[in-house]
Design a protein around this motif. Structure first.
Motif, PDB file in Angstrom:
ATOM      1  N   LEU B 104     -40.325  83.397 -24.699  1.00  0.00           N
ATOM      2  CA  LEU B 104     -41.762  83.597 -24.470  1.00  0.00           C
ATOM      3  C   LEU B 104     -42.379  84.528 -25.510  1.00  0.00           C
ATOM      4  CD1 LEU B 104     -42.004  83.869 -20.574  1.00  0.00           C
ATOM      5  CD2 LEU B 104     -42.701  81.975 -22.040  1.00  0.00           C
ATOM      6  N   ILE B 105     -41.541  85.347 -26.135  1.00  0.00           N
ATOM      7  CA  ILE B 105     -42.040  86.230 -27.203  1.00  0.00           C
ATOM      8  C   ILE B 105     -41.832  85.568 -28.572  1.00  0.00           C
ATOM      9  CG2 ILE B 105     -41.771  88.506 -28.293  1.00  0.00           C
ATOM     10  CD1 ILE B 105     -40.567  89.396 -25.530  1.00  0.00           C
ATOM     11  N   ILE B 106     -40.622  85.031 -28.772  1.00  0.00           N
ATOM     12  CA  ILE B 106     -40.259  84.527 -30.108  1.00  0.00           C
ATOM     13  C   ILE B 106     -41.057  83.285 -30.512  1.00  0.00           C
ATOM     14  CG2 ILE B 106     -38.385  83.452 -31.445  1.00  0.00           C
ATOM     15  CD1 ILE B 106     -36.456  85.324 -29.925  1.00  0.00           C
ATOM     16  N   PHE B 107     -41.139  82.281 -29.658  1.00  0.00           N
ATOM     17  CA  PHE B 107     -41.737  81.019 -30.095  1.00  0.00           C
ATOM     18  C   PHE B 107     -43.251  81.084 -30.354  1.00  0.00           C
ATOM     19  CE2 PHE B 107     -37.598  79.418 -28.778  1.00  0.00           C
ATOM     20  CZ  PHE B 107     -37.266  78.750 -29.938  1.00  0.00           C
ATOM     21  N   PRO B 108     -44.036  81.802 -29.544  1.00  0.00           N
ATOM     22  CA  PRO B 108     -45.452  81.941 -29.946  1.00  0.00           C
ATOM     23  C   PRO B 108     -45.606  82.655 -31.289  1.00  0.00           C
ATOM     24  CG  PRO B 108     -45.205  82.449 -27.632  1.00  0.00           C
ATOM     25  CD  PRO B 108     -43.815  82.319 -28.176  1.00  0.00           C
ATOM     26  N   MET B 109     -44.725  83.686 -31.519  1.00  0.00           N
ATOM     27  CA  MET B 109     -44.799  84.382 -32.816  1.00  0.00           C
ATOM     28  C   MET B 109     -44.386  83.462 -33.956  1.00  0.00           C
ATOM     29  SD  MET B 109     -43.397  88.121 -31.735  1.00  0.00           S
ATOM     30  CE  MET B 109     -42.959  88.610 -33.369  1.00  0.00           C
ATOM     31  N   LEU B 110     -43.346  82.684 -33.704  1.00  0.00           N
ATOM     32  CA  LEU B 110     -42.873  81.734 -34.717  1.00  0.00           C
ATOM     33  C   LEU B 110     -43.958  80.697 -35.016  1.00  0.00           C
ATOM     34  CD1 LEU B 110     -40.232  80.913 -36.285  1.00  0.00           C
ATOM     35  CD2 LEU B 110     -39.899  79.210 -34.497  1.00  0.00           C
ATOM     36  N   SER B 111     -44.661  80.292 -33.966  1.00  0.00           N
ATOM     37  CA  SER B 111     -45.716  79.300 -34.107  1.00  0.00           C
ATOM     38  C   SER B 111     -46.811  79.801 -35.045  1.00  0.00           C
ATOM     39  CB  SER B 111     -46.293  78.996 -32.727  1.00  0.00           C
ATOM     40  OG  SER B 111     -47.220  77.980 -32.822  1.00  0.00           O
ATOM     41  N   ILE B 112     -47.130  81.086 -34.926  1.00  0.00           N
ATOM     42  CA  ILE B 112     -48.201  81.652 -35.762  1.00  0.00           C
ATOM     43  C   ILE B 112     -47.829  81.601 -37.246  1.00  0.00           C
ATOM     44  CG2 ILE B 112     -49.312  83.864 -36.330  1.00  0.00           C
ATOM     45  CD1 ILE B 112     -49.606  84.314 -33.329  1.00  0.00           C
ATOM     46  N   THR B 113     -46.545  81.758 -37.550  1.00  0.00           N
ATOM     47  CA  THR B 113     -46.155  81.684 -38.966  1.00  0.00           C
ATOM     48  C   THR B 113     -45.855  80.248 -39.394  1.00  0.00           C
ATOM     49  OG1 THR B 113     -43.908  82.229 -38.287  1.00  0.00           O
ATOM     50  CG2 THR B 113     -45.229  84.033 -39.134  1.00  0.00           C
ATOM     51  N   LEU B 114     -45.146  79.524 -38.540  1.00  0.00           N
ATOM     52  CA  LEU B 114     -44.717  78.162 -38.889  1.00  0.00           C
ATOM     53  C   LEU B 114     -45.893  77.184 -39.014  1.00  0.00           C
ATOM     54  CD1 LEU B 114     -41.712  77.229 -39.110  1.00  0.00           C
ATOM     55  CD2 LEU B 114     -42.031  76.120 -36.915  1.00  0.00           C
ATOM     56  N   ALA B 115     -46.919  77.394 -38.205  1.00  0.00           N
ATOM     57  CA  ALA B 115     -48.044  76.446 -38.174  1.00  0.00           C
ATOM     58  C   ALA B 115     -49.232  76.934 -38.999  1.00  0.00           C
ATOM     59  CB  ALA B 115     -48.463  76.205 -36.727  1.00  0.00           C
ATOM     60  N   ALA B 116     -49.015  78.020 -39.775  1.00  0.00           N
ATOM     61  CA  ALA B 116     -50.155  78.629 -40.472  1.00  0.00           C
ATOM     62  C   ALA B 116     -50.681  77.759 -41.615  1.00  0.00           C
ATOM     63  CB  ALA B 116     -49.749  79.993 -41.005  1.00  0.00           C
ATOM     64  N   ASP B 117     -49.789  76.944 -42.198  1.00  0.00           N
ATOM     65  CA  ASP B 117     -50.209  76.192 -43.387  1.00  0.00           C
ATOM     66  C   ASP B 117     -50.324  74.695 -43.077  1.00  0.00           C
ATOM     67  OD1 ASP B 117     -50.937  75.553 -45.882  1.00  0.00           O
ATOM     68  OD2 ASP B 117     -48.993  75.873 -46.816  1.00  0.00           O
ATOM     69  N   GLN B 118     -51.177  74.367 -42.151  1.00  0.00           N
ATOM     70  CA  GLN B 118     -51.307  72.946 -41.817  1.00  0.00           C
ATOM     71  C   GLN B 118     -52.145  72.213 -42.849  1.00  0.00           C
ATOM     72  OE1 GLN B 118     -51.850  72.014 -37.563  1.00  0.00           O
ATOM     73  NE2 GLN B 118     -51.251  74.111 -37.180  1.00  0.00           N
ATOM     74  N   THR B 119     -53.238  72.827 -43.291  1.00  0.00           N
ATOM     75  CA  THR B 119     -54.085  72.154 -44.297  1.00  0.00           C
ATOM     76  C   THR B 119     -54.542  73.074 -45.431  1.00  0.00           C
ATOM     77  OG1 THR B 119     -55.985  72.551 -42.847  1.00  0.00           O
ATOM     78  CG2 THR B 119     -55.024  70.354 -42.771  1.00  0.00           C
ATOM     79  N   CYS B 120     -54.428  74.409 -45.234  1.00  0.00           N
ATOM     80  CA  CYS B 120     -55.102  75.307 -46.182  1.00  0.00           C
ATOM     81  C   CYS B 120     -54.581  75.221 -47.616  1.00  0.00           C
ATOM     82  CB  CYS B 120     -55.117  76.737 -45.679  1.00  0.00           C
ATOM     83  SG  CYS B 120     -53.535  77.376 -45.187  1.00  0.00           S
TER      84      CYS B 120
END
Lengths: 305, 288
Positions: B104-120
């Motif tokens: 519950l702590i790790i995956f939301p944090m991972l999501s913020i970094t892993l999903a940061a470059d979707q289109t930018c």
């Protein structure tokens, strides 16, 4: 029968209060390449970005083949080489071109064939498995042109295709464009006027976001007054002007820049003026570099009275 | 006389305009290739695998052993109670209890970094222009989002399965008991990262780099949580605004176990819908 491929009506675009396009209206038919010229900041890239669907105009309407830019119906029909756009550095050229071909509807085996075809067309078959990072500027530009040729689109918009390239690459790109013109209409934005002079029969001139009311036809030969541009080796300009003006049929001789003369003549009175000109040069022992019919594009666009 | 066929004409005849889902699939597949078939993608996966290995081997294994001991001693207080994430209900195995709290702590944090470059970065490089010449902005936006979600689903599944393997190495007879909980964990965690991934999709459509997207995500999340909590304290009627904060339900979800955790699934689904609609709106208006 000519059909309209691009229609722009009352097109305006404003960036942060600065007018980039001001009431631009034009209609283009399919055919020979069309040049888009104008000074820096004239709005060329803005216009091409709007036509490509990368930018929404502030107001006005744009139609490509009767559809709005970016419409699904234009997939495979309209393509572009955006200025300074680069391919993804993580994938090889072939992987990216196959992906683009698949987005255009090609099944995978045909997409692979199409990627190879366009790489052949831009003389880059050996770079298929290279990533964009290892390509030279000229090769990267050709690779970007390759993506624009996937599926033999009907209209290709090229924004500064030869900017920053060496003469060899410029020539390669010119031949790539020339080879495709039978099936594809190109709109080419460029500062390289001699290049456009060679490629385009029609020119659109943008100045301060405004399109000049008339499309300039590069080889317009309908008027009685015609022009010859004469490029000379070092020579006494006043004397040359005086001698040339004395020839039969010559109306006016101007000297727009050093060692360059534009001779206006009456084609009806004197259809073989070029022979007279050469004779005059020989008599006076003046060496010429080039003699060409018509004015240069630069002369036509920016220095015509 | 030999018959010559123009290959490019044959190709042209065979092509059909692909539909929305076909493009979604192609873009999503290309996104997964980026993560699994490129050096950069593989490097980040290996980094995750190494980190997860150490989490599994030390904190998770030791904490699970501690929970087993506590269960034996009939204690009701675990280390997670101290940090406010203790669950009132337990999963079928202690390893899942610990995994749940950590995930519950790790995956939301991972999501913020892993999903940061979707289109930018593609937009800044101009690569996105090559893609939107062939596909709509909507398709690119949702295709990239789906790709990143699939990647996270795979990572969550791998992490959950490795935790299950750890438990089975302790007691192989647990296999039938743990499978339903394994699915519940995976489904819940995928739901939990949905709003974080959609928040990053919206931010990525607006900012210039992945780093900017991550920084903005942290700032927006912190200020939004602070402001809404502050407002709700003085005006209890505004408490419902907390629904807008991604991860708002995490403290409550941490108390639950098994399929009961889905009781609050509507919150991430609602947040995801709002954030995706916002992201789509930004993407449609963005200059490429």
């Amino acid at each position: 029968m000519s059909s309209s491929i691009v229609q722009c009506q009352q097109l305006n675009h404003v960036y942060d209060g600065k007018v980039a396009l001001n009431d631009v209206n034009f209609e283009l038919q399919a055919g020979e390449p069309i040049g888009l010229v104008g000074p820096n900041g004239a709005g060329k890239t803005t216009l091409l970005s709007i036509l490509s669907g990368f930018l929404h105009p502030t107001s006005g309407t744009v139609r490509l083949f009767g559809h709005s830019p970016g419409a699904a119906q234009l997939n495979g029909k309209v393509s572009a080489l955006p200025q300074d756009a680069r391919l993804d550095p993580s994938f090889t050229l072939k992987e990216q071109l196959v992906f683009y071909a698949r987005l255009q509807g090609y099944p995978k085996p045909q997409a692979i064939m199409e990627a190879s075809r366009v790489l052949e067309a831009v003389a880059l078959p050996e770079a298929a498995d290279e990533k964009p990072g290892v390509l030279s500027h000229g090769m990267a530009k050709r690779a970007a042109i390759a993506q624009a040729l996937i599926g033999k689109p009907t209209l290709v918009l090229l924004d500064e295709p030869t900017a920053g390239l060496d003469p060899v690459n410029v020539r390669t790109i010119r031949s790539i464009i020339a080879e495709q013109t039978s099936a594809t209409t190109f709109i080419i934005s460029s500062h390289d006027l001699p290049e456009l002079d060679r490629l385009c029969r029609r020119i659109l001139l943008l100045e301060n976001g405004r399109l000049q009311t008339e499309t300039i036809h590069v080889n317009e030969q309908q008027s009685d007054t015609r022009f010859i541009t004469l490029q000379m080796e070092s020579c006494p300009a006043p004397e040359v002007i005086a001698k040339l003006e004395a020839l039969d049929g010559v109306l006016q001789v101007s000297n727009p820049q050093k060692n360059e003369f534009v001779v206006a003549y009456n084609a009806e009175l004197q259809p073989t003026i070029d022979l007279q000109l050469l004779q005059c040069l020989q008599t006076n022992h003046w060496q010429y570099r080039q003699l060409s019919h018509g004015k240069t594009l630069e002369e036509k666009l920016f220095f015509s009275e | 006389m030999p018959i010559t066929v123009n290959a490019s004409l044959l190709i042209k005849d065979n092509i059909m305009q692909p539909g929305f889902f076909n493009h979604l699939l192609l873009i999503c597949q290309f996104e997964l290739n980026r993560r699994f078939a490129t050096r950069k993608g593989l490097l980040s996966l290996v980094t995750f695998a190494v980190l997860w290995y150490f989490i599994l081997l030390y904190p998770l294994r030791f904490a699970a052993a501690l929970v087993v001991q506590e269960q034996g001693l009939n204690h009701h207080l675990s280390i997670f109670d101290f940090i406010g994430l203790g669950s009132s209900q337990h999963w079928s195995i202690p390893e899942f209890d610990v995994f749940w709290q950590l995930a519950l702590i790790i995956f939301p944090m991972l999501s913020i970094t892993l999903a940061a470059d979707q289109t930018c970065s593609d937009r800044e490089r101009g690569t996105l222009r090559f893609i939107v010449l062939r596909s709509s902005r909507d398709r690119v936006f949702f295709g990239r989002f789906t790709g990143v979600m699939l990647l996270q689903a795979l990572l969550i599944s791998a992490a959950a399965i490795s935790t299950m393997a750890l438990a089975l190495s302790r007691d192989a007879s647990l296999v039938t008991a743990v499978l339903p909980d394994l699915f519940a964990l995976i489904v819940n965690l995928v739901l939990i990262v949905l709003p974080f991934t959609s928040m990053m999709a919206a931010l990525s459509a607006q900012v210039k780099s992945a780093r900017q997207a991550t920084l903005w995500a942290i700032l927006i999340w912190t200020f939004m949580a602070g402001i809404i909590t502050g407002l709700a304290y003085y005006m209890p009627g505004l408490d419902c605004l907390k629904l807008l904060i991604p991860g708002y339900q995490l403290v409550e979800v941490a108390q639950l176990s098994g399929w009961q955790t889905l009781q609050l699934a509507y919150i991430p689904l609602l947040q995801c819908s709002v954030l995706l609609a916002l992201g789509r709106w930004i993407m449609a208006r963005q200059t490429l």
